[in-house]
Design a protein around this motif. Structure first.
Motif, PDB file in Angstrom:
ATOM      1  N   LEU A   1       0.825  -1.209   0.000  1.00  0.00           N
ATOM      2  CA  LEU A   1       0.000   0.000   0.000  1.00  0.00           C
ATOM      3  C   LEU A   1       0.858   1.258   0.000  1.00  0.00           C
ATOM      4  CD1 LEU A   1      -2.850  -0.916   2.520  1.00  0.00           C
ATOM      5  CD2 LEU A   1      -2.920  -0.910   0.022  1.00  0.00           C
ATOM      6  N   HIS A   2       2.128   1.114   0.360  1.00  0.00           N
ATOM      7  CA  HIS A   2       3.039   2.255   0.401  1.00  0.00           C
ATOM      8  C   HIS A   2       3.980   2.294  -0.800  1.00  0.00           C
ATOM      9  CE1 HIS A   2       1.577   3.593   4.226  1.00  0.00           C
ATOM     10  NE2 HIS A   2       1.636   2.359   4.650  1.00  0.00           N
ATOM     11  N   ALA A   3       3.567   1.675  -1.882  1.00  0.00           N
ATOM     12  CA  ALA A   3       4.392   1.673  -3.093  1.00  0.00           C
ATOM     13  C   ALA A   3       4.496   3.071  -3.679  1.00  0.00           C
ATOM     14  CB  ALA A   3       3.791   0.736  -4.127  1.00  0.00           C
ATOM     15  N   SER A   4       5.702   3.437  -4.049  1.00  0.00           N
ATOM     16  CA  SER A   4       5.931   4.676  -4.783  1.00  0.00           C
ATOM     17  C   SER A   4       6.234   4.291  -6.227  1.00  0.00           C
ATOM     18  CB  SER A   4       7.111   5.446  -4.196  1.00  0.00           C
ATOM     19  OG  SER A   4       7.413   6.562  -5.012  1.00  0.00           O
ATOM     20  N   THR A   5       5.494   4.888  -7.148  1.00  0.00           N
ATOM     21  CA  THR A   5       5.657   4.550  -8.566  1.00  0.00           C
ATOM     22  C   THR A   5       6.085   5.762  -9.391  1.00  0.00           C
ATOM     23  OG1 THR A   5       3.307   4.958  -8.913  1.00  0.00           O
ATOM     24  CG2 THR A   5       3.965   2.689  -8.439  1.00  0.00           C
ATOM     25  N   LYS A   6       6.678   6.743  -8.729  1.00  0.00           N
ATOM     26  CA  LYS A   6       7.074   7.978  -9.418  1.00  0.00           C
ATOM     27  C   LYS A   6       8.168   7.761 -10.449  1.00  0.00           C
ATOM     28  CE  LYS A   6       5.695  11.092  -5.779  1.00  0.00           C
ATOM     29  NZ  LYS A   6       6.096  12.078  -4.803  1.00  0.00           N
ATOM     30  N   LYS A   7       9.125   6.903 -10.140  1.00  0.00           N
ATOM     31  CA  LYS A   7      10.257   6.685 -11.053  1.00  0.00           C
ATOM     32  C   LYS A   7      10.253   5.259 -11.569  1.00  0.00           C
ATOM     33  CE  LYS A   7      13.359   9.943  -8.786  1.00  0.00           C
ATOM     34  NZ  LYS A   7      14.637  10.084  -8.108  1.00  0.00           N
ATOM     35  N   GLY A   8      10.534   5.114 -12.831  1.00  0.00           N
ATOM     36  CA  GLY A   8      10.711   3.786 -13.413  1.00  0.00           C
ATOM     37  C   GLY A   8       9.462   2.938 -13.396  1.00  0.00           C
TER      38      GLY A   8
END
Length: 150
Positions: free
Chosen positions: A81-88
């Protein structure tokens, strides 16, 4: 701390091809814990979720809480739930708490939820590979973030 609330007609959690939890009407909760989360986040979220009026009355209006309908719950830890998908293209989970922080808070969440609900709930297993089945009712899916209370 983030919680995805799924109002369900039925749900189950399987671990190593065995049923770990099964329920009928109630809530399936996916709980994601961050490094800064605390017991206060746990207490606020549990009270909020248990008293949230998301079950239908005789007119199908959402006027009843989990307590009002004597519903059940299953609580599953979910760091994604705390995934960051800003890069790549590969999600980063740097915001998710390490197990030595997350597991005690997850267990506190279960304990606090049971205390407020007045009965035992089903659970997943922290860190395990689980298969979760659910029949979403409504569908009703709500995301709560304890940061929103501050």
């Amino acid at each position: 701390m983030k919680v995805v609330i799924q109002r369900v007609s039925e749900a189950s959690v399987h671990i190593h091809q065995e049923i770990n939890a099964v329920m009928q009407q109630g809530l399936l909760l996916f709980v994601g814990i961050e490094n800064e989360d605390s017991k206060e986040d746990v207490e606020w979220l549990c009270r909020k979720i248990i008293n949230m009026r998301i079950f239908g009355d005789e007119n199908a209006a959402m006027n009843f809480s989990l307590k009002d309908v004597d519903g059940d719950a299953i609580i599953v830890s979910q760091f994604t739930l705390h995934a960051s998908t800003k890069k790549g293209n590969r999600p980063s989970f740097i915001q998710a708490a390490k197990p030595e922080i997350a597991q005690p808070l997850y267990l506190d969440f279960i304990s606090e939820f049971e205390k407020n609900l007045g009965k035992t709930v089903g659970t997943g297993e922290f860190g395990a590979d689980m298969k979760v089945e659910l029949l979403n009712d409504g569908p009703v899916t709500i995301l709560l973030d304890s940061k929103d209370r501050r």
